[in-house]
Write an enzyme that holds these catalytic residues in place. Structure first.
Site, PDB file in Angstrom:
ATOM      1  N   GLU A  51       6.741  -5.288  -2.739  1.00  0.00           N
ATOM      2  CA  GLU A  51       6.741  -4.625  -1.431  1.00  0.00           C
ATOM      3  C   GLU A  51       7.336  -3.223  -1.509  1.00  0.00           C
ATOM      4  O   GLU A  51       6.849  -2.297  -0.863  1.00  0.00           O
ATOM      5  CB  GLU A  51       7.488  -5.463  -0.403  1.00  0.00           C
ATOM      6  CG  GLU A  51       6.766  -6.750   0.008  1.00  0.00           C
ATOM      7  CD  GLU A  51       5.389  -6.488   0.593  1.00  0.00           C
ATOM      8  OE1 GLU A  51       5.132  -5.364   1.068  1.00  0.00           O
ATOM      9  OE2 GLU A  51       4.561  -7.412   0.568  1.00  0.00           O
ATOM     10  N   TYR A 134       8.920  -3.485   8.462  1.00  0.00           N
ATOM     11  CA  TYR A 134       7.759  -4.083   7.797  1.00  0.00           C
ATOM     12  C   TYR A 134       8.174  -4.896   6.578  1.00  0.00           C
ATOM     13  O   TYR A 134       7.768  -6.062   6.422  1.00  0.00           O
ATOM     14  CB  TYR A 134       6.734  -3.013   7.358  1.00  0.00           C
ATOM     15  CG  TYR A 134       5.839  -3.601   6.302  1.00  0.00           C
ATOM     16  CD1 TYR A 134       4.866  -4.539   6.646  1.00  0.00           C
ATOM     17  CD2 TYR A 134       6.042  -3.325   4.942  1.00  0.00           C
ATOM     18  CE1 TYR A 134       4.093  -5.162   5.684  1.00  0.00           C
ATOM     19  CE2 TYR A 134       5.271  -3.943   3.976  1.00  0.00           C
ATOM     20  CZ  TYR A 134       4.303  -4.862   4.348  1.00  0.00           C
ATOM     21  OH  TYR A 134       3.567  -5.486   3.401  1.00  0.00           O
ATOM     22  N   ASP A 152       1.887  -3.805   9.320  1.00  0.00           N
ATOM     23  CA  ASP A 152       1.767  -2.688   8.385  1.00  0.00           C
ATOM     24  C   ASP A 152       0.600  -1.809   8.811  1.00  0.00           C
ATOM     25  O   ASP A 152      -0.032  -2.050   9.835  1.00  0.00           O
ATOM     26  CB  ASP A 152       1.552  -3.206   6.956  1.00  0.00           C
ATOM     27  CG  ASP A 152       0.106  -3.607   6.737  1.00  0.00           C
ATOM     28  OD1 ASP A 152      -0.457  -4.243   7.638  1.00  0.00           O
ATOM     29  OD2 ASP A 152      -0.461  -3.268   5.682  1.00  0.00           O
TER      30      ASP A 152
END
Length: 318
Positions: A51, A134, A152
């Site tokens: 991520e 997010y 996102d």
DNA sequence: CATTCGTGGGG
DNA sequence: TCCCCAAGAAT
């Protein structure tokens, strides 16, 4: 749904929305990419690293770097034990090196505060450096199966078109988008989990920003944007300036520093031209011609803790 | 809320 | 060739 009138108001769990759930989820199960951080048995750390790397960086560029990081630092403790300079070097040319800095800091915090275990709650994750709304929601959902509301850029775009009838979402995320995402999300835990990743994948592969593949879309018939005749964006995205910016010079300086274990004298940046990429070469020429910008860019890196000034030159922070 | 912060592949 | 922009965060 919150802040919006029209055909979708108060019908979040209507048969139409349930049909959309089913269609997009089914599409995902048939068409999703086999990404390593999605495979069975992958833990919080693997997802967390992915991520961080995926923040504003395409999947294809992340893949090889992520593999190397996982081989080299399979646990947060492993990265935390290394100096920051190693993380910055291993980050390579992914861009935005502050992400590597914050990921390293997060690994240290996880090691010291969480006994090396990536926290499972959105709240704890959100408190880690480099983890925003997010990323916290994404790690909690993808790694730990929490039914968080993941929003996102892909999901924002799909929702803007499918539910909002707009070509693109607003330039910056709005609270109303989060409310809508929460509203259209399935209540069931596992269903919410699948929905999040499915919508994101649809946005990445089909409902793309430029030239969306509507003929391959599983919810073409339900799409409000299609129904409205695919209206053009109501604004023109302003481009990201690059040429001649401090960012370009910062990148050039970092590219040089990554290749040296010892301080690099500022006046010798140009001596490494032969090993630099063309882009870096161009930027380095600027370093030579505009000393004021070079100094400003270097000052920024020092301030950000991405570089350290020694008596004999500049080096990466240890 | 608007800016800043890297990089490089594809349209 | 040029421009867009990609699983954002911090300030």
């Amino acid at each position: 749904m919150a802040g919006e009138s029209g055909p979708w108001s108060l019908v979040s769990y209507s048969s139409v929305v349930q049909q959309i759930h089913h269609r997009i989820n089914h599409w995902y199960l048939q068409n999703s990419r086999d990404l390593p951080w999605r495979r069975e048995g992958v833990g919080g750390w693997e997802v967390m690293v992915s991520e961080f790397m995926l923040q504003q960086t395409p999947v294809v560029r992340v893949l090889p770097v992520w593999e190397e990081w996982m081989r080299r630092w399979p646990r947060p403790q492993d990265l935390a034990a290394e100096p920051l300079s190693e993380a910055l070097k291993a980050w390579g040319r992914l861009g935005y090196p502050r992400r590597a800095q914050r990921l390293h800091a997060a690994a240290v915090e996880i090691t010291t505060e969480y006994n090396g275990e990536v926290p499972r709650t959105e709240e704890a994750l959100r408190a880690l450096p480099g983890v925003g709304d997010y990323t916290a929601a994404a790690i909690a959902c993808f790694a730990f199966g929490e039914p968080t509301v993941v929003v996102d850029t892909n999901i924002r775009r799909v929702h803007a078109r499918l539910f909002g009838g707009m070509a693109l979402p607003e330039p910056s995320p709005r609270a109303s988008e989060f409310a809508r995402a929460k509203d259209v999300q399935p209540a069931d835990r596992a269903a919410a989990n699948l929905w999040n990743v499915s919508v994101m994948e649809l946005g990445a592969l089909v409902c793309t920003a430029r030239s969306p593949k509507c003929d391959a879309c599983p919810v073409f018939e339900q799409c409000a944007w299609i129904a409205a005749g695919q209206p053009a964006p109501h604004y023109t995205p302003k481009g990201q300036a690059w040429k001649g910016t401090d960012r370009q010079v910062r990148g050039a300086i970092m590219a040089v520093l990554r290749e040296h274990d010892h301080p690099v004298p500022q006046d010798s940046f140009l001596s490494d031209l032969g090993r630099q990429s063309h882009a870096t070469y161009v930027a380095l020429e600027k370093l030579q011609s505009e000393s004021s910008q070079r100094e400003r860019a270097l000052a920024g890196l020092l301030k950000d803790g991405l570089a350290v000034l020694e008596d004999d030159g500049v080096r990466l922070p240890s």
